[in-house]
Design a protein around this motif. Sequence first.
Motif, PDB file in Angstrom:
ATOM      1  N   SER A   1       0.512  -1.045  -0.016  1.00 51.77           N
ATOM      2  CA  SER A   1      -0.126  -0.125  -0.218  1.00 51.77           C
ATOM      3  C   SER A   1       0.870   1.473  -0.279  1.00 51.77           C
ATOM      4  O   SER A   1       0.469   2.347   0.613  1.00 51.77           O
ATOM      5  CB  SER A   1      -1.139  -0.015   1.101  1.00 51.77           C
ATOM      6  OG  SER A   1      -1.633  -1.501   0.751  1.00 51.77           O
TER       7      SER A   1
ATOM      8  N   TYR B   1       0.853   2.381  -5.045  1.00 47.93           N
ATOM      9  CA  TYR B   1      -0.833   1.169  -5.542  1.00 47.93           C
ATOM     10  C   TYR B   1      -1.786   0.136  -4.485  1.00 47.93           C
ATOM     11  O   TYR B   1      -0.674   0.033  -3.282  1.00 47.93           O
ATOM     12  CB  TYR B   1      -0.685   0.134  -5.868  1.00 47.93           C
ATOM     13  CG  TYR B   1      -0.257   0.533  -7.542  1.00 47.93           C
ATOM     14  CD1 TYR B   1      -0.766   1.424  -8.189  1.00 47.93           C
ATOM     15  CD2 TYR B   1       0.994  -0.041  -8.191  1.00 47.93           C
ATOM     16  CE1 TYR B   1       0.709   2.324  -9.801  1.00 47.93           C
ATOM     17  CE2 TYR B   1       2.012  -0.092  -9.544  1.00 47.93           C
ATOM     18  CZ  TYR B   1       1.075   1.056 -10.359  1.00 47.93           C
ATOM     19  OH  TYR B   1       1.734   2.013 -11.499  1.00 47.93           O
ATOM     20  N   THR B   2      -3.059   0.204  -4.562  1.00 48.33           N
ATOM     21  CA  THR B   2      -3.527  -0.570  -3.343  1.00 48.33           C
ATOM     22  C   THR B   2      -2.621  -2.000  -3.633  1.00 48.33           C
ATOM     23  O   THR B   2      -1.654  -2.449  -4.024  1.00 48.33           O
ATOM     24  CB  THR B   2      -4.685  -0.161  -3.156  1.00 48.33           C
ATOM     25  OG1 THR B   2      -5.188  -1.619  -4.421  1.00 48.33           O
ATOM     26  CG2 THR B   2      -5.218   0.148  -3.586  1.00 48.33           C
TER      27      THR B   2
ATOM     28  N   GLU C   1      -4.542  -3.746  -6.149  1.00 45.02           N
ATOM     29  CA  GLU C   1      -3.278  -3.778  -7.702  1.00 45.02           C
ATOM     30  C   GLU C   1      -1.374  -4.045  -7.673  1.00 45.02           C
ATOM     31  O   GLU C   1      -1.956  -4.205  -8.858  1.00 45.02           O
ATOM     32  CB  GLU C   1      -3.158  -1.679  -7.936  1.00 45.02           C
ATOM     33  CG  GLU C   1      -4.789  -1.241  -7.466  1.00 45.02           C
ATOM     34  CD  GLU C   1      -4.832   0.292  -7.134  1.00 45.02           C
ATOM     35  OE1 GLU C   1      -5.942   0.252  -8.213  1.00 45.02           O
ATOM     36  OE2 GLU C   1      -4.542   0.692  -7.114  1.00 45.02           O
ATOM     37  N   TYR C   2      -1.229  -3.964  -6.368  1.00 47.15           N
ATOM     38  CA  TYR C   2       0.004  -4.212  -6.685  1.00 47.15           C
ATOM     39  C   TYR C   2       0.087  -5.955  -7.464  1.00 47.15           C
ATOM     40  O   TYR C   2       0.590  -6.412  -7.606  1.00 47.15           O
ATOM     41  CB  TYR C   2       1.050  -3.960  -5.522  1.00 47.15           C
ATOM     42  CG  TYR C   2       1.508  -3.097  -4.831  1.00 47.15           C
ATOM     43  CD1 TYR C   2       2.768  -2.287  -5.852  1.00 47.15           C
ATOM     44  CD2 TYR C   2       1.539  -2.159  -3.696  1.00 47.15           C
ATOM     45  CE1 TYR C   2       3.611  -1.464  -5.751  1.00 47.15           C
ATOM     46  CE2 TYR C   2       2.509  -0.840  -3.509  1.00 47.15           C
ATOM     47  CZ  TYR C   2       3.298  -0.566  -4.743  1.00 47.15           C
ATOM     48  OH  TYR C   2       3.931   0.405  -4.649  1.00 47.15           O
TER      49      TYR C   2
ATOM     50  N   LYS D   1      -0.601  -6.158 -10.366  1.00 40.16           N
ATOM     51  CA  LYS D   1       0.077  -5.369 -11.422  1.00 40.16           C
ATOM     52  C   LYS D   1       1.398  -6.301 -11.724  1.00 40.16           C
ATOM     53  O   LYS D   1       2.561  -6.461 -12.185  1.00 40.16           O
ATOM     54  CB  LYS D   1       0.207  -4.319 -10.973  1.00 40.16           C
ATOM     55  CG  LYS D   1      -1.309  -3.317 -11.722  1.00 40.16           C
ATOM     56  CD  LYS D   1      -1.133  -1.918 -11.585  1.00 40.16           C
ATOM     57  CE  LYS D   1      -1.812  -1.136 -11.508  1.00 40.16           C
ATOM     58  NZ  LYS D   1      -1.723  -0.958 -12.690  1.00 40.16           N
TER      59      LYS D   1
ATOM     60  N   TYR E   1       7.121  -0.009 -12.479  1.00 38.86           N
ATOM     61  CA  TYR E   1       5.997   1.408 -12.692  1.00 38.86           C
ATOM     62  C   TYR E   1       5.441   1.813 -14.166  1.00 38.86           C
ATOM     63  O   TYR E   1       4.800   1.655 -13.965  1.00 38.86           O
ATOM     64  CB  TYR E   1       6.271   1.655 -11.761  1.00 38.86           C
ATOM     65  CG  TYR E   1       6.005   2.385 -10.180  1.00 38.86           C
ATOM     66  CD1 TYR E   1       5.218   2.223  -9.539  1.00 38.86           C
ATOM     67  CD2 TYR E   1       7.044   2.264  -9.539  1.00 38.86           C
ATOM     68  CE1 TYR E   1       4.767   1.363  -8.532  1.00 38.86           C
ATOM     69  CE2 TYR E   1       6.729   1.735  -8.063  1.00 38.86           C
ATOM     70  CZ  TYR E   1       6.265   1.112  -7.299  1.00 38.86           C
ATOM     71  OH  TYR E   1       6.065   1.285  -6.281  1.00 38.86           O
TER      72      TYR E   1
ATOM     73  N   GLU F   1      -4.256   8.217  -3.183  1.00 37.24           N
ATOM     74  CA  GLU F   1      -5.050   7.576  -4.017  1.00 37.24           C
ATOM     75  C   GLU F   1      -4.979   5.863  -3.630  1.00 37.24           C
ATOM     76  O   GLU F   1      -5.898   5.565  -3.145  1.00 37.24           O
ATOM     77  CB  GLU F   1      -4.486   7.390  -5.273  1.00 37.24           C
ATOM     78  CG  GLU F   1      -5.425   6.975  -6.566  1.00 37.24           C
ATOM     79  CD  GLU F   1      -5.239   6.104  -7.907  1.00 37.24           C
ATOM     80  OE1 GLU F   1      -5.648   6.004  -8.733  1.00 37.24           O
ATOM     81  OE2 GLU F   1      -4.361   7.073  -8.282  1.00 37.24           O
ATOM     82  N   THR F   2      -4.201   5.391  -3.346  1.00 35.53           N
ATOM     83  CA  THR F   2      -4.094   4.906  -2.040  1.00 35.53           C
ATOM     84  C   THR F   2      -4.735   4.900  -0.305  1.00 35.53           C
ATOM     85  O   THR F   2      -5.334   3.772  -0.626  1.00 35.53           O
ATOM     86  CB  THR F   2      -2.389   4.317  -1.784  1.00 35.53           C
ATOM     87  OG1 THR F   2      -1.969   3.920  -3.049  1.00 35.53           O
ATOM     88  CG2 THR F   2      -2.521   2.728  -1.532  1.00 35.53           C
TER      89      THR F   2
END
Length: 777
Positions: free
Chosen positions: A63, A66-67, A70-71, A74, A266, A440-441
């Motif tokens: 976190s 990204y969350t 998402e990590y 991705k 990234y 955003e995270t």
Amino acid sequence: MEKLSGYTVKIFNFQLSFFLKIAVLILLLSYCGGRMESRKLIDYPEDAKTVVILGQSSHLDISWVYTSEEYYQKMVKNIFISALDFIEEHQKHNVFFAEIFWINKFISKEPELKERFLNFLKERKIIIEGGGIGTDDFLVVPTDGIIGNYISGRKWLKKFGLPIPKDAWIPDSFGFPESTPDLLYMLGFRSVALSRVNGFTKTEKYLKPITDADFENDSAGQKLFRLGQLVVWKGKIGEVILYFMHNLYGVGSFFFCKLDLPPQVYINPDSECVGEKADEETFSQKLKSYLSRIKPNSKFVFIPIGWDFEKPKKELGKFADYWNEKYFPMTGTYLTIASFSDFISLVERERDNLPRFEGHLAPYWTGYYGSRTWLKRFLFSSIYRLISCENMIVMAEKLGLIQSKKSDFKNALKEKIDDLWFKLAMLTNHDSGSGTLYKETEEKEIKPLSWEIEMKLNELENQILELFSQKVAVGQKIIINPLGVDRENIPSFGFIIRDFSSVYKPQKIEKPLDFDVRAILWKDDGGAWRIGSETPPGEFSEFGTFPAEITFEKLGESIFIRAFAESIPEGHSLTLRFSFQSRVTSLRVESHLGLTEFQENLKIYKPTFLPFLTFFKVYLEDGRTFLVSFKGGKGVALTSEKGVDVFLGRNVRFEKYDILGPPGDMSEDGPFIAEVLVKDGALGEFDSFKESYSFYFPLYITEGKAETTSLMQSFSLLSVKDNIVLSIKEIEDGKFILRTVFPESTLIFESRYFKKATPINLLGDKIPLSNFLEISE
């Protein structure tokens, strides 16, 4: 080896066959702790002058940009699949990871790969170093959060029959206090690997050869750099082997690329290099250059490979073989592939010959002490509430309030507690609880996770309090103190029952007489989370007073302050300034296991904010002392002769966090809140801790629901003389461990239920002094 030689001579006198002699010799070497024990893990030629251990890993943040989901989608899922395939193709190699959070997520979401992954863990093809749910920040998250992180990780390891790591891998945390070796020692670790230290501010220099001149003169980092990569880090009661990665934790990855730049994962998760890959000869020349400028302090040299979210290097074995064939004969330097713990198993026998280091390795970055202050307040509150629940469960058990219930009731409570500790470990991680996560995270994961934790904590507290209220008559109240020290006339780990609530409430006042408090706005451009750094941009300058809402209350000798600001202008920080009537002579801050002071040579920023946990103390020239227990930001700085500033919050939109992260928004919306206890008086260390933890730990008041009261009017599970017990945990059925503030060899108990306390580390080993004590009935 003289003793071994004597045994060997006697063996040879027996006229046994040659092969039997060799077998006996091997057994003796293993028994005596000789090289053969380590050589089982790492193979190298006897005539090697230097053995370079290439350790392949990948640093997996939780976190941050990204969350976690998402990590995972991705990057992390494919990293673990690549690791499995890599090991299948290279049976002699291994890889290591530190974050159990990700391993647990992988085997949960990919059931078809679970058995394969767990088998590799059991075979030490995949190795877990450290063994926490994540890798914590060590400066601004609660000590008990770090302890909970490793206990949670060890429970997970035990569940799957895996060994407990003895070597802590903490590559990316942002500085360490002088109490770190004591804490690690009592957690059961023999070593630690870290990279970010006091005095090194030039981030871009991580990509180039590090020299003595790259550190601030007389800084702790410079001292450590001069001592070398391997030292023994001494604390007050314990010590650990320290491996210092002065080129950060992925330096070995540079050898595989023509340019000294980290992969841009990234942009492209499969990225290995920016630009062209290196061939075997380029790899070898870069390795030679690196080895020529380090001071390993040992025949064995460890080189970490793997930046953030980097996949295993498939050509690692080929490059190592090339070196060994061409360069080992002429240099005497041999390359092998193993883990960090394998490396420490080799150098451990050289421990007595390693140089000694003592002191702080902080501050490193300081701006994050004031970032996401809402999260810091939430984290401290939630951890102490969860500890309170654990303490009340033990109280309820000894009173027989759970005994009459079915065993699955107790198991359900334990499952809830374990789940909460696991979730809180996501927040103690160095990019979460520290406050360095992207906005955003924060919005998409950390705030919803915090709301979930809050809801589950409320449910757990209500469920436990119901056990007590069912034994108290209607019209009466039970006031429960879950902290191991008497406070407000309520016994340690105990309660009182009364017909009315007698908890005194503070009275509002205009302002204190002995000091002044104002909100101060600072211009702050972020500066890669530095404050006042000479490395651009790094601007941090006082702008003026700010109209925050500040209220005061008083109870006895204690002043309670609440500060509130709806928002902070972007590009600024906000502090609370405490101005006293006499010159400030020193600041002492709470670290993990006591009060500590930062020497002037460590204060490389202007002003220098110092990390603290629950409180700090201000010492004045006129002899007066002020205790300040602060729920909010975790950095305090001496900003004038008579004034100190503490972070209330920050709102800075960072364009770039560090060399490994992409551009991102780190601004904060607010509101920004602090709750403060100030006490005037020359309090001793015991009373300072008692006041601060009494401020942080809750008192619980609940209404009776029974026809009659069946509990005693006053109860104490146990009390300890001249110490404060923060927690009492049931590690296994019937096995309890206390966590005290001050390390003791003996404790004087007053308890009907426990009679003996034995100092141990959290692996269960008996040690002379510890903050952890196994207690028995």
